[in-house]
Design an enzyme around this catalytic site. Structure first.
Site, mmCIF file in Angstrom:
data_model
loop_
_atom_site.group_PDB
_atom_site.id
_atom_site.type_symbol
_atom_site.label_atom_id
_atom_site.label_comp_id
_atom_site.label_asym_id
_atom_site.label_seq_id
_atom_site.Cartn_x
_atom_site.Cartn_y
_atom_site.Cartn_z
ATOM 1 N N SER A 182 0.835 -1.191 0.000
ATOM 2 C CA SER A 182 0.000 0.000 0.000
ATOM 3 C C SER A 182 0.884 1.259 0.000
ATOM 4 O O SER A 182 1.724 1.421 -0.883
ATOM 5 C CB SER A 182 -0.965 -0.038 1.195
ATOM 6 O OG SER A 182 -1.979 0.916 1.052
ATOM 7 N N ASP A 235 -8.517 -4.940 -6.051
ATOM 8 C CA ASP A 235 -8.057 -3.929 -5.093
ATOM 9 C C ASP A 235 -8.960 -2.706 -5.204
ATOM 10 O O ASP A 235 -8.979 -2.031 -6.232
ATOM 11 C CB ASP A 235 -6.605 -3.562 -5.405
ATOM 12 C CG ASP A 235 -6.016 -2.551 -4.432
ATOM 13 O OD1 ASP A 235 -6.744 -2.079 -3.542
ATOM 14 O OD2 ASP A 235 -4.815 -2.244 -4.566
ATOM 15 N N HIS A 286 -7.163 -5.676 -1.550
ATOM 16 C CA HIS A 286 -6.034 -4.788 -1.254
ATOM 17 C C HIS A 286 -5.089 -5.381 -0.215
ATOM 18 O O HIS A 286 -3.870 -5.344 -0.384
ATOM 19 C CB HIS A 286 -6.546 -3.438 -0.766
ATOM 20 C CG HIS A 286 -5.461 -2.438 -0.524
ATOM 21 N ND1 HIS A 286 -4.672 -1.929 -1.533
ATOM 22 C CD2 HIS A 286 -5.020 -1.847 0.622
ATOM 23 C CE1 HIS A 286 -3.798 -1.071 -1.034
ATOM 24 N NE2 HIS A 286 -3.981 -1.008 0.274
#
Length: 437
Positions: free
Chosen positions: A249, A343, A377
């Protein structure tokens, strides 16, 4: 520290005479969190329908549970690694690790985190006749640890660098990796500890909201990250001449920036990261990458009070947003991109393709891109349950993260092994990289 040696089959003592005929066997009784799970049941009537309940309570007291529905074979036994789970539970089909990856929180918008790797998490299993509310037949437990036998952990305060350094057992030196987490801040070192169990000298690097580091995500200086790289390069237990980086991330765009500007980086693994700088200005010497902007009008609401932010970030290839694009073409290391096709945090699939394009334009080798169509994600180490939605600090509201539970679980197992193979393959090079600026 837990010893991982134990009897291969470790049932809990049976609690009553009614339970005495049935054995629920979990193997092993103690293991690492990313180790496979094996469960067997003996002593059932032939063809008996049962429910297997799995429960885990995290450090904050949140309860995560799953249910598997099974039918005993003609011998009154079932083996979760071979027996198919029936409809009506948290998973179906032959799913050896289904009890783990299908865990769901009792409270919505909660994510399973491990903040203190020195203590294990305990799984509790109970077997019930018929539905989950049926009579209790047997119980068992398993401890899943993050810090393996003889792996050392040192809270690091070296110059400005703050984090946790993990060293595997043995004389070393070991391949070195710096692991950078996302926007939550503080010090999370569960990934680093699990990597150290697999033979890597790993530094979980804190970069804000921890001790004397910046309190908020406003601006960062790459010199701090450079100091961490130099610390690892100079450590006698770290095998040079270069190190690896792992970022997820926000940690993904940070490790791309590190690889683009700093020396000593041999291999960089990015899990659902951005190729543009996100969230805070990033400075290095006389160069600044501003954070890429967002368009709040693109925010969607799949359900009341919960956002879908996949489309809110501007296209980093369009002006004036290109100034936030990380100059990845300057990097000389190998890249691995782990990409979740579902995601919902941002377009990590497109960002990986942009990264590949920019590298090729500079005459560099294409990165390895591994695409998991139905993963979300939070691609974590194996057997962490899917986090469907939770609070996002940057946008100040709960958001969905994407992913289908089974496909996401398979992606976690596969990607974790690929990341380890990638680092093992590339952290033995002989070229020391030079500064790009």
């Amino acid at each position: 520290m837990l010893s991982l040696l134990c009897s291969p089959l470790c049932p809990l003592p049976r609690a009553s005479r009614a339970m005495s005929a049935v054995s629920l066997l979990v193997s092993p009784g103690r293991c690492l969190f990313d180790d496979p799970l094996r469960l067997r049941v003996r002593g059932l009537p032939a063809g008996q329908d049962v429910s297997l309940l799995t429960a885990l309570t995290d450090e904050a007291g949140e309860l995560f549970t799953s249910v598997g529905r099974y039918r005993a074979d003609g011998g009154g036994e079932l083996d979760v690694s071979r027996s198919p789970a029936l409809e009506g539970g948290s998973y179906t089909g032959v799913e050896p690790e289904g009890p783990l990856w299908s865990l769901e929180p009792r409270t919505p918008l909660r994510r399973l985190l491990k903040k203190d790797v020195r203590s294990p998490l305990q799984l509790r299993f109970s077997l019930h006749r018929g539905p989950p509310t049926g009579a209790l037949l047997a119980e068992a437990a398993q401890e899943r640890s993050f810090l393996g036998e003889a792996v050392s952990r040192e809270l690091l305060r070296a110059g400005r660098v703050r984090g946790s350094l993990f060293l595997p057992p043995g004389p070393g030196p070991f391949p070195g990796v710096i692991e950078v987490q996302g926007t939550g801040g503080g010090l999370l070192d569960y990934k680093a500890s699990l990597l150290a169990n697999r033979g890597f000298a790993t530094l979980a690097l804190a970069y804000y909201k921890y001790e004397d580091l910046p309190k908020e995500m406003k601006e960062f200086h790459l010199e701090y990250f450079e100091e961490a790289v130099n610390y690892m390069l100079q450590h006698p237990q770290v095998k040079g001449p270069g190190i690896g980086l792992l970022g997820h991330s926000k940690g993904g765009d940070l490790v791309i920036s590190m690889a683009s500007f700093l020396k000593g980086i041999t291999a960089t693994a990015v899990v659902n990261g951005s190729v543009a700088n996100v969230g805070a200005a990033l400075h290095y010497k006389d160069h600044t990458l501003p954070p890429i902007g967002i368009d709040p009008k693109r925010l969607k609401h799949p359900e009341p009070g919960v956002g879908d932010i996949r489309d809110v970030i501007h296209n980093p290839l369009e002006e004036p947003h290109r100034k936030s694009l990380i100059p990845i073409g300057k990097a000389d290391c190998k890249f691995l991109f782990i990409v979740g096709g579902d995601d919902r945090n941002w377009k990590s699939d497109i960002y990986a393709q942009i990264a590949s394009q920019l590298l090729v334009e500079e005459g560099k080798e294409k990165p390895e891109i591994v695409f998991y169509p139905k993963a979300g994600h939070y691609i974590e180490p194996p057997y962490f349950p899917l986090c469907k939605a939770s609070f996002h600090k940057l946008v100040n509201l709960p958001v969905v993260w994407g992913g289908e539970p089974k496909a996401h679980a398979l992606a976690q197992v596969d990607s974790w092994q690929r990341i380890q193979n990638f680092f093992h393959k590339h952290l033995n090079g002989k070229n020391v990289l030079k500064n790009k600026l």
